[in-house]
Structures are given as structure tokens and as C-alpha cells.
Design a protein around this motif. Structure first.
Motif, PDB file in Angstrom:
ATOM      1  N   UNK A 143       9.752  -4.703  15.532  1.00  0.00           N
ATOM      2  CA  UNK A 143       9.004  -5.645  14.730  1.00  0.00           C
ATOM      3  C   UNK A 143       8.855  -5.002  12.936  1.00  0.00           C
ATOM      4  N   UNK A 144       8.511  -5.673  12.514  1.00  0.00           N
ATOM      5  CA  UNK A 144       8.601  -5.474  10.949  1.00  0.00           C
ATOM      6  C   UNK A 144       7.356  -4.703   9.964  1.00  0.00           C
ATOM      7  N   UNK A 145       7.227  -4.223   9.323  1.00  0.00           N
ATOM      8  CA  UNK A 145       6.658  -3.526   8.748  1.00  0.00           C
ATOM      9  C   UNK A 145       5.618  -4.956   7.452  1.00  0.00           C
ATOM     10  N   UNK A 146       4.529  -4.991   7.322  1.00  0.00           N
ATOM     11  CA  UNK A 146       3.768  -5.271   6.633  1.00  0.00           C
ATOM     12  C   UNK A 146       3.036  -4.309   5.030  1.00  0.00           C
ATOM     13  N   UNK A 147       3.078  -4.922   4.176  1.00  0.00           N
ATOM     14  CA  UNK A 147       3.229  -3.836   2.591  1.00  0.00           C
ATOM     15  C   UNK A 147       2.808  -4.769   2.541  1.00  0.00           C
ATOM     16  N   UNK A 148       0.709  -4.156   1.728  1.00  0.00           N
ATOM     17  CA  UNK A 148       0.359  -5.185   0.908  1.00  0.00           C
ATOM     18  C   UNK A 148       0.573  -4.524   0.043  1.00  0.00           C
ATOM     19  N   UNK A 149       1.062  -5.270  -1.282  1.00  0.00           N
ATOM     20  CA  UNK A 149       0.888  -4.745  -2.813  1.00  0.00           C
ATOM     21  C   UNK A 149       0.477  -5.058  -3.919  1.00  0.00           C
ATOM     22  N   UNK A 150      -1.068  -5.702  -4.419  1.00  0.00           N
ATOM     23  CA  UNK A 150      -1.049  -5.547  -5.435  1.00  0.00           C
ATOM     24  C   UNK A 150      -2.043  -4.753  -6.820  1.00  0.00           C
ATOM     25  N   UNK A 151      -2.497  -5.224  -7.376  1.00  0.00           N
ATOM     26  CA  UNK A 151      -3.454  -4.498  -8.487  1.00  0.00           C
ATOM     27  C   UNK A 151      -4.971  -3.991  -8.225  1.00  0.00           C
ATOM     28  N   UNK A 152      -4.743  -3.319  -8.756  1.00  0.00           N
ATOM     29  CA  UNK A 152      -6.268  -2.421  -8.483  1.00  0.00           C
ATOM     30  C   UNK A 152      -7.948  -3.512  -8.357  1.00  0.00           C
ATOM     31  N   UNK A 153      -8.473  -3.013  -7.174  1.00  0.00           N
ATOM     32  CA  UNK A 153      -8.971  -5.144  -6.558  1.00  0.00           C
ATOM     33  C   UNK A 153      -8.905  -6.199  -6.686  1.00  0.00           C
ATOM     34  N   UNK A 154      -7.624  -6.272  -6.303  1.00  0.00           N
ATOM     35  CA  UNK A 154      -7.171  -7.588  -5.854  1.00  0.00           C
ATOM     36  C   UNK A 154      -7.632  -7.983  -4.479  1.00  0.00           C
TER      37      UNK A 154
END
Length: 821
Positions: free
Chosen positions: A31-42
């Protein structure tokens, strides 16, 4: 609160995993990974907490996530957490989990905003999740603060790229609604590694914090700045809500009310919010599972097919049933007889392509090794002539003989025939040993029943030894028969009259011999005494004929390197070097001439003792004899023929002995394999097929013979358990195929706006204004490759940012760190 969207698949996947785990198999659906990407305090951590349904991540302003958090969700009946760095300790209070994350982060990065690429690995066991890996990553920043280095932007992007470069990673690109979407670093990084947008989902947070009169309607409808998978709006808890301990269930209800009541979003409220995002991710999991099912089903079916026959045999065998034991004994003995016969006759079901065995080895002994042993006997020409000389002179005594004495011929022939006993006995021993090796190969299949194997081995080897003794007596009898009467009337014997003609026509015979120039042996040999300055040892394809030794560049025999005549050549042994794995012999010229270029001798190396013996025997057949000892050479050299009449008599006897012994050699080469085949090989085959079972029954312990070994009992139970588990797993896979469906991937959209300058902004966005000129993002870092089939629970621990393999995204050096005065 649990993830309800995943619960439909949980029972089926759990059944599949449980069925396979009982036999040590793994459910390799990856099963795949889920990566949460974004700027600070997003709002990345809030999105992540929504998947678990618990508050467990650190909160605050600025950069809070300073180390990657690898969150492995594992389905379990109990709910608790375990850290990789605290093995064996279970955290049932999620507040304790938050505090442990903060403590572990400070341990490595300090308390002043430092970051580290070394991840924290946390496993959360819960009955409401599927086996899944979530990754919370540090927020993208531009300006270093506190203890952060000057190149903090590049370090954080390097950390992010380590995870999102994996094809098995689903990217949630989180962007706050109150910032410019066209300048979203999260979307830019996702575009670098996922240019087709197949695994990127845009997540818009903080919709409730936009300025009055602005909204993100066109973005959420995927009409402005589109993505292939579109955008999903999320409303997370505010810091005030978190401080007030507002639980996630209440927060989700507030989120739903927000979308249902907002005039810009109420028409798309069903496609917004955390529950919808969970359903989308759940569908991606379903798609992934269904795509992996065909290959996984084929793998299980092939394993089941391989076990069917053995499982059927084991199912019929009952250790406590006497009739079953007797039937199994009968079947095993019959199979042993069939296997032995197949190995001897060369019709085995499994053909060995690595080494010779069974009948092939015996055939090699018949037609290569035994004839070579006979050649060695007749190799010493000088010694034979000396014996004839002594025999003639001893027969004449004090008298001077006018005629060639036939007693000298008979004495020499009988001595030559007697010398055959050694090679013949050795021949029998070699065949006997090969038969025993073949028996060991066959009875290895009886290892499940140790006592049966032991008794069978003892009985068969005893029979082989008995037949070997009979065969030895018969062979010695055949040699004694040849000694009993020297048949000088044999049709192939030249006789005294013809021997004189042979002696006078030696020149004619030499021309006939040239006409009969035949190839004796071919093979690879290494010329090992070539100096390093001249290229060092080289391997060539050699061909030995009755007249010459030639070698070629390769086995195609097109480019001949050299041809060496065999005249005046001798053979000499060369000691094996201490560190050498080669077996070496040398060829030299008795007249001290160069044999090859400026070399007085040629050292030839082969890979095994068997090859060495084969080449020596072939050279003997070609007339290249071993070098004599100096003392023996001197002794024989002193014996010269001063009497021409004696010399003629020796030559006559020599021709007669050669003629008669050629008849004997031909007879022995023909009779020996036949005798051994009849008295040993066929007798042993007949014994195994007809007498072995009777002798086993005569022991009177048939029941004890069929006692299983503990290892076999365990193996039988494992095979039956694995067979049952595989059938159960295939049944579950069929239920997954019928109870789930696949949603097609949305069509591609024009997402070039992520890469190029953007002059268009949402009309209603709070950040609408002048266009922002965007340069290229820093490149993807070098990472440890992890293909699309990386396991969710096998994520590699990182120890630094060095020694990583370059990804497909080109790397650009970061700007130089300015000096600080």
C-alpha cells in the motif's frame, strides 16, 4: 473518530493478511505512502491528524515539524503507539505520544528551530485504519531563524524530495487559501517529481481565514490553475479550538457546516472537507489493491499449483494407519527402482546441466578413463625394447642364437597381459563407486523416513559390494584365460613372416600414418609461461591430432595461432603453485629446440585434475611420452645394441608383441564394459526392482521403518497448512475483486502554470495583485531509490544527507552561503 471510508476494505484485507501470515507469507500488496507537503503553518499536521482521528502532533507557530515523522498505521484490535527508538514501550495516551515526539526532536535538533533529516518512526495500532504509511514533513521556509543554517531552504527541500520522489508516494500538496496559489512551493515540488500529475492532490486549507469578499471557488472547481486530480478544500481547527480541546468529531461537524452554509462553496460541499479527502485516498488504495491483484493472484496460484501434488500425497498419508504405511513403503521402493534405472539409462525427468552423473559418468569411465589407463601401460617404448633384449639373451644363455626365439615373445606377451590386471581392477572400483553415488542420489528422497533410508542404503550397498567381488573374480578369470593360451593363429596376428615385412616397410607405414592423421582431443588450455611484457597468460582453443598440436584464438577454429609438430616432443609435470588454482603440464623438445617462438618449453594449464589426466592420456596416444628420470635415462642409455642380429631379433619380437597386444587390448576394451554391465549394473538394477522390498519385509519391522522424522512431520504439516492458506487467500482475493471497483484517472490538464511565470491570479483571492516572477525551484536531491513496490512498513532509516543515489530530477547546486562578518 475512525476513518470510516477505509472500513469497507479492512475486513477483506485483514482476512487476506491473516490467511497468509499463518504460513509465513506476506501480503505484498505494498500500500502506498501519503506525504503531506507544504509551507510552514499551512495546516499539514492537522490534515495528518484527521486521518488518525486523534490529537498527537506538536503544535505552535513557525517551524514545528523539524524532523520527518514516518507514521505507520497498522490495523489491530487494540489502540496504542510505539516508537522505533523506544521499542517495546506502548503509548496508550496520545498526549504522551505528542510529548515524546517533541522530546525526540529536541534531542537531535536542539530547542532553537534546528532541523534534521533523520526521521522519527511512529507506529500506531488501531482497529480503524488500514496498513498505511503517512509522512509529516517539515514546512518549506525561505529565511533561516534561530540555529537554522543559511541554506535552510535547500535542506528542507532535500528532505522533502527524499520521500516524494518515490513512485509509491501519494502527494498531498497543502496550500493555505490566504496565499498566492501560483507561487505554491508544494505544487512546484510535486510537479518536479510528478509531471503528469497522476499522484498529486491539491489541498486548500484555511478557507475560513480568507478576507471578506474573497473566496477560492474557481480554484476548488479546478477551473483556475487546474490540477489533474483537482483540489479539495479543508477547514482545520484553529489554534483557539486546539487550546480549548475541541475534539476532531466536533471540528469535522464545524467543517461540514462551513461548506454547507458558505454561498461560494455550498454547491460543491459534498466534494469538500476531510471526510471527502479520506474517501478519495481510500479509493486510491482500492485502485492500488485492484491493480496489484492480478499479479498477486498469479503468484499465489503458481505456489498453489506447485504444492497440489505434494499436498495430495501428504493428505493421503496417515501415520497411524498400518495399511497406509505399507502402501507408502511399496510406493517408495517402486519409485526408488524407477529413479535408479532412469539415472543409469539416462532418461531422468530432471536433466542435470551442471555435472555428469549416473549413467553418463559410467559411460565416461567405459570409453575415456579405462582406455586411457590402457594407453599408459604401452607408453614406455624404451623399457619394452630393453625387456625384449634381456629375454632373448637370457633364453640363448651362453650360446649365440641364430633364430629369433618364440619363448621371448611369449614371455613378454604374458608380462604385458598380466599388467592389465591393475587397470581392470581400478576400472571395477570406479564403476562401483559411481553406482554407490547414484544410489545415494536416489535414496535422498527417503529422508522423511530415517530408518527406512538407513536400511535401504545398507542393503543396496551390500549387494553392490557382492556384485563387485563377483565381477572382479570374473575379470581376473578372463585375464587368466588370455594367459593360458597365446593364440598365434589369430586372424589379426601378423606372425613371424609378416613381422619381417613390417620391419622392412617402416617408411611406408610412416606415410600411411600421416594419411591417417586424426584429431584426438580438443579443448581450452592456458599458455601460462608467457611473460607479462608479452601479454601474460592467455587462453586458446587447442586441437591435438596424431601429428601436431595446434591452437586457435577461439572455438570457431578460424584464426590459427600456431601449429607445433609432435616430433621429438616430451611431456613433463609442473608443480602446482601455492596460490594457483590451475593444473599445469609442460611440453619440450628433446633436441633442445624452441617449441614456440623463443620458448624452450610450453607450459599449459587447465582447470581440473580430470582435464589434466585427459590431456596427458591423449598426448600418450599421440606418441608424446613423459620425461624419464635422469638416472633411469643414463642406465637405459648404456644398453646399446652392438649386435646387428640381436637388434633385428628385438625389432621382430617388438612387432609381434605389438600385433598380439593390440588384439588383447581390443578384446579387453570390448569385454570389460560388457562384463561390468552384466555382472554389476544390470544385477543391481534387478535387485532393487525385485529383491529390495522382500529384504525390507524380512527385517520384520515394517511399521518402525515408516516412522517419520520430526523434521518431516513438521514439513508435512506446514505444506498442508500452506496449501489451505493459499486456497483461502485466493477466495478472499475473489471477494475483493467483486466487492470493490476502480475509478478511472482523471484526464490530463494543462498544468504548465506551475512551471512558468504566472500573471493570472484569482479575482476573489485575498492575494490577487501584481504578477510574481518565479524562477526554477531547487532540484530534487539524491535519494536512496525505492521503487513503486516499496513496502509501507519497510521504510529505510536515514542517517544523513550524504551518499544518496541521484534521482531522475536534475540537480542544481544551491547558492553559496554568504560570509557573516
Amino acid at each position: 473518530m475512525g476513518n470510516r471510508g477505509m472500513e469497507d476494505l479492512i475486513p477483506l484485507v485483514n482476512r487476506l493478511q491473516e490467511a497468509l501470515s499463518t504460513v509465513g507469507q506476506s501480503c505484498s500488496l505494498h500500500l502506498p505512502q501519503i506525504a503531506v507537503v507544504g509551507g510552514q503553518s499551512a495546516g499539514k499536521s492537522s490534515v495528518l491528524e484527521n486521518f488518525v482521528g486523534r490529537d498527537f502532533l506538536p503544535r505552535g507557530s513557525g517551524i514545528v515539524t523539524r524532523r520527518p515523522l514516518i507514521l505507520q498505521l497498522l490495523n489491530s484490535s487494540a489502540e496504542y503507539g510505539e516508537f522505533f527508538h523506544c521499542k517495546g514501550r506502548k503509548f496508550t495516551d496520545f498526549g504522551d505520544i505528542r510529548r515524546e515526539i517533541e522530546s525526540e526532536t529536541r534531542r537531535l535538533t536542539g530547542s532553537n528551530k534546528g532541523i534534521s533529516p533523520v526521521p522519527i518512526t511512529l507506529k500506531i495500532y488501531s482497529p480503524h485504519v488500514l496498513n498505511l504509511t503517512l509522512v509529516d514533513l517539515p514546512g518549506i521556509t525561505k529565511v533561516p531563524v534561530g540555529d537554522q543554517p543559511a541554506d535552510i531552504e535547500y535542506q528542507i527541500r532535500d528532505i522533502i524530495m527524499q520521500y516524494i520522489c518515490k513512485e509509491n508516494c501519494l502527494i498531498l500538496a497543502v496550500t493555505p487559501a490566504n496565499t498566492d496559489l501560483a507561487n505554491s512551493d508544494a505544487l512546484k515540488l510535486a510537479k518536479d517529481v510528478d509531471p503528469q500529475g497522476q499522484r498529486t492532490i491539491g489541498v486548500i486549507t484555511k478557507l475560513d481565514l480568507m478576507d471578506k469578499g474573497t473566496d477560492a471557488k474557481e480554484i476548488l472547481e479546478n477551473r483556475l490553475l487546474p490540477l489533474r486530480r483537482g483540489y479539495i478544500g479543508i477547514v482545520n481547527r484553529s489554534q483557539k479550538d486546539i487550546d480549548g480541546n475541541k475534539d476532531i468529531m466536533a471540528a469535522l461537524e464545524s467543517e461540514r457546516d462551513f461548506f454547507m452554509s458558505h454561498p461560494a462553496y455550498k454547491h460543491i460541499a459534498e466534494r469538500m472537507g476531510t471526510p471527502y479527502l479520506q474517501r478519495i485516498l481510500n479509493q486510491q488504495l482500492t485502485n492500488h489493491i485492484r491493480e496489484a491483484l492480478p499479479a498477486f493472484r498469479s503468484h499465489l496460484q503458481s505456489q498453489l499449483l506447485a504444492l497440489n501434488r505434494k499436498a495430495e500425497e501428504y493428505r493421503k498419508f496417515s501415520p497411524d494407519d498400518a495399511s497406509r504405511r505399507t502402501k507408502t513403503l511399496l510406493q517408495l521402493v517402486q519409485r526408488l527402482a524407477v529413479d535408479f534405472e532412469k539415472l543409469i539409462e539416462g532418461s531422468g525427468d530432471k536433466v542435470d546441466t551442471v555435472t555428469l552423473s549416473g549413467g553418463a559418468r559410467i559411460n565416461q569411465i567405459f570409453h575415456e578413463r579405462f582406455p586411457n589407463e590402457l594407453v599408459k601401460i604401452e607408453s614406455d617404448e624404451r623399457k619394452l625394447r630393453q625387456e625384449i633384449n634381456y629375454a632373448i639373451r637370457n633364453i640363448h644363455g651362453v650360446r649365440t642364437g641364430l633364430f629369433t626365439p618364440d619363448m621371448a615373445f611369449e614371455a613378454i606377451v604374458k608380462k604385458q597381459i598380466t599388467s592389465l590386471k591393475g587397470p581392470c581392477i581400478k576400472f571395477i572400483d570406479m564403476v562401483s563407486q559411481e553406482l554407490i553415488t547414484t544410489v545415494y542420489q536416489c535414496i535422498s528422497k527417503l529422508s522423511a523416513f530415517p530408518q527406512l533410508r538407513e536400511e535401504t542404503e545398507r542393503i543396496i550397498i551390500t549387494e553392490i559390494r557382492e556384485q563387485e567381488n563377483k565381477c572382479r573374480d570374473q575379470v581376473l578369470l578372463l585375464i587368466d584365460i588370455q594367459l593360458a593360451y597365446i593364440n598365434t593363429k589369430h586372424e589379426d596376428f601378423i606372425g613371424f613372416t609378416n613381422s619381417q615385412q613390417v620391419n622392412s616397410q617402416s617408411n611406408m607405414n610412416s606415410s600411411v600414418q600421416i594419411a591417417r592423421n586424426q584429431v584426438i582431443q580438443k579443448g581450452w588450455l592456458t599458455i601460462s609461461n608467457i611473460g607479462i611484457m608479452k601479454g601474460g597468460a592467455k587462453e586458446f582453443w587447442f586441437i591435438l591430432s596424431t601429428e601436431s598440436l595446434s591452437w586457435y584464438k577461439d572455438g570457431e577454429e578460424k584464426e590459427k595461432k600456431y601449429m607445433l609438430p609432435l616430433d621429438n616432443l616430451k611431456l613433463r609435470d609442473v608443480e602446482k603453485g601455492f596460490m594457483s588454482s590451475k593444473f599445469v603440464f609442460a611440453i619440450f623438445n628433446t633436441e633442445l629446440r624452441n617449441v614456440y617462438k623463443d620458448y624452450k618449453c610450453l607450459e599449459l594449464a587447465c582447470n581440473s585434475q580430470e582435464e589434466l589426466d585427459s590431456w596427458k592420456a591423449s598426448l600418450l596416444r599421440a606418441g608424446v611420452y613423459p620425461e624419464r628420470d635422469a638416472a633411469e635415462e643414463q642406465e637405459n642409455g648404456a644398453q646399446t645394441f652392438t649386435d646387428p642380429q640381436l637388434e633385428r631379433q628385438v625389432e621382430t619380437i617388438r612387432n609381434l608383441v605389438d600385433s598380439y597386444m593390440s588384439i588383447i587390448y581390443k578384446t579387453v576394451r570390448d569385454l570389460m564394459p560388457k562384463t561390468i554391465m552384466h555382472l554389476m549394473i544390470n544385477s543391481v538394477k534387478e535387485f532393487i526392482s525385485s529383491e529390495l522390498l522382500a529384504q525390507l519385509y524380512a527385517l520384520g519391522e515394517c511399521s518402525a521403518l515408516m516412522d517419520e522424522s520430526p523434521e518431516q512431520k513438521q514439513h508435512r504439516e506446514e505444506v498442508l497448512r500452506k496449501h489451505s492458506a493459499l486456497k483461502e487467500a485466493l477466495t478472499v482475493i475473489g471477494e475483493i475483486s467483486t466487492s470493490t471497483f476502480t475509478t478511472p484517472l482523471p484526464p490530463p490538464v494543462d498544468s504548465s502554470w506551475i512551471q512558468h511565470q504566472s500573471s493570472t491570479h484569482p479575482k476573489n483571492s485575498a492575494t490577487a495583485g501584481r504578477p510574481v516572477i518565479r524562477g526554477h525551484a531547487p532540484p530534487a536531491p539524491s535519494v536512496n531509490p525505492s521503487g513503486p513496490n516499496s513496502s509501507s512498513d519497510g521504510l529505510q532509516q536515514l542517517t544523513g544527507q550524504h551518499n544518496r543515489v541521484t534521482t531522475s530530477v536534475p540537480r542544481r547546486q544551491p547558492p553559496a552561503i554568504p560570509g557573516v562578518k
